[in-house]
Design an enzyme around this catalytic site. Structure first.
Site, PDB file in Angstrom:
ATOM      1  N   CYS A   1      -1.950  10.280  -6.221  1.00 40.65           N
ATOM      2  CA  CYS A   1      -3.038  10.046  -5.250  1.00 40.65           C
ATOM      3  C   CYS A   1      -4.037  11.195  -5.332  1.00 40.65           C
ATOM      4  CB  CYS A   1      -2.503   9.936  -3.827  1.00 40.65           C
ATOM      5  SG  CYS A   1      -3.878   9.721  -2.673  1.00 40.65           S
TER       6      CYS A   1
ATOM      7  N   LYS B   1       0.842  -1.206   0.000  1.00 42.95           N
ATOM      8  CA  LYS B   1       0.000   0.000   0.000  1.00 42.95           C
ATOM      9  C   LYS B   1       0.877   1.256   0.000  1.00 42.95           C
ATOM     10  CE  LYS B   1      -3.623   2.722   0.849  1.00 42.95           C
ATOM     11  NZ  LYS B   1      -4.574   3.045  -0.221  1.00 42.95           N
TER      12      LYS B   1
END
Ligand code: DHB
Length: 311
Positions: free
Chosen positions: A127, A44
């Site tokens: 992101c 992650k």
């Protein structure tokens, strides 16, 4: 059928791996990936400090994909440095994903992962889910500055995870930066940022953060992902490896990415839905399609998009 491949010179036993995203945050989840047919383990995206992420609901499955605004929930990079040494025994590449909140954060995570057991570092430039934090992959000045500094300190192959691009000028500027700073691989694409899905039963957005704006994933975004893989394949040539991501849920999807020029693919939405069995299934479906079409290897098939029209 040989579906082994290479990314940044590193051998992968098969064409399909997990994407940084769902089910790769805890050690237990990463061990599940390690024990699956995913030919690498992507962790992650992490930050310096642990984060709980955005308020729920922040993920929703949709008829042809998903929407998410997780907000980078992660255990902090120190845990992923530690996990990398525990994952080493599975003898498949371990890939760190870093998402700094500042240039200094990115650099200090690169320096720590340099000394870790990860094999490569994926620098997340895309992101979309932090309030007030622009997507750095859409700002070529900032992206160039960041990659210049990172490339000076990197001791492992560096890749970058990119947002979707649409205009050829965006592609060309980014390709120039990628070549200039010795980037070894690119991962494209991240989710399509800031999309809105409304539930007409409740009159509300389907997810809560950012007034409902979140990253669109899965089948909806496959044509955009394919276009990004193809355009970068044409601009970058064979020297820089490409991970394709975005809407891969079958061997047919993986085959399309292979024709477009991807060296390997990463799976997110379908992995969240199906679990670790998706890797074996997609790999074997891909092998079957290649066999039927008479291809013998990934390298022989890669980029073979046919532009010869029969009509
Ligand atoms: C998150 C979402 C992304 O698309 C990404 O690349 C990294 C993190 C998130 O919201 O957690």
């Amino acid at each position: 059928m040989a579906i082994n491949t290479k990314i940044a010179g590193l051998h992968l036993d098969s064409y399909v791996i997990n994407a940084s995203g769902p089910c790769c945050t805890t050690l237990k989840e990463l061990v599940d990936i390690a024990e699956s047919e995913s030919s690498a383990i992507v962790m992650k995206s992490c930050t310096i400090l642990p984060r709980i992420g955005n308020p729920e609901p922040r993920y929703a499955r949709l008829p042809y994909g998903s929407i998410q605004s997780m907000g980078l929930p992660n255990l902090g990079y120190r845990e992923y440095v530690r996990f990398s040494s525990q994952l080493k025994r599975y003898k498949k590449p371990v890939i760190a994903s870093i998402a700094g909140l500042s240039i200094d954060e990115y650099v200090s995570m690169v320096e720590s992962f340099n000394k870790s057991d990860v094999d490569m570092i994926e620098v997340n430039l895309s992101c979309p889910n932090l309030e007030e934090k622009p997507i750095i992959g859409y700002d070529e000045i900032q992206a160039g500055r960041l990659l210049e500094i990172i490339s000076l300190s990197a001791e492992k192959p560096i890749g970058i995870k990119l947002p979707p691009y649409y205009d050829i000028i965006q592609y060309k500027k980014m390709a120039e930066i990628i070549i200039k700073h010795n980037i070894s691989f690119i991962t494209c694409i991240n989710s399509i940022p800031n999309t809105l899905v409304i539930d007409p039963d409740t009159d509300s957005p389907i997810i809560r953060p950012k007034n409902g704006l979140g990253g669109l994933c899965g089948g909806y975004i496959k044509p955009v992902a394919l276009a990004n893989v193809r355009t970068f394949y044409e601009l970058l040539g064979n020297e820089i490896s490409i991970f394709g991501v975005g809407g891969i849920s079958s061997g047919r999807d993986a085959f399309e990415f292979l024709l477009a020029g991807a060296d390997a693919v990463q799976v997110a939405t379908q992995f969240e839905k199906e679990g670790t069995g998706c890797f074996e299934r997609i790999n074997s479906e891909l092998g079957e399609i290649m066999h039927i079409k008479g291809y013998n290897s990934i390298s022989q098939t890669k980029g073979n998009l046919n532009y010869k029209w029969t009509v």
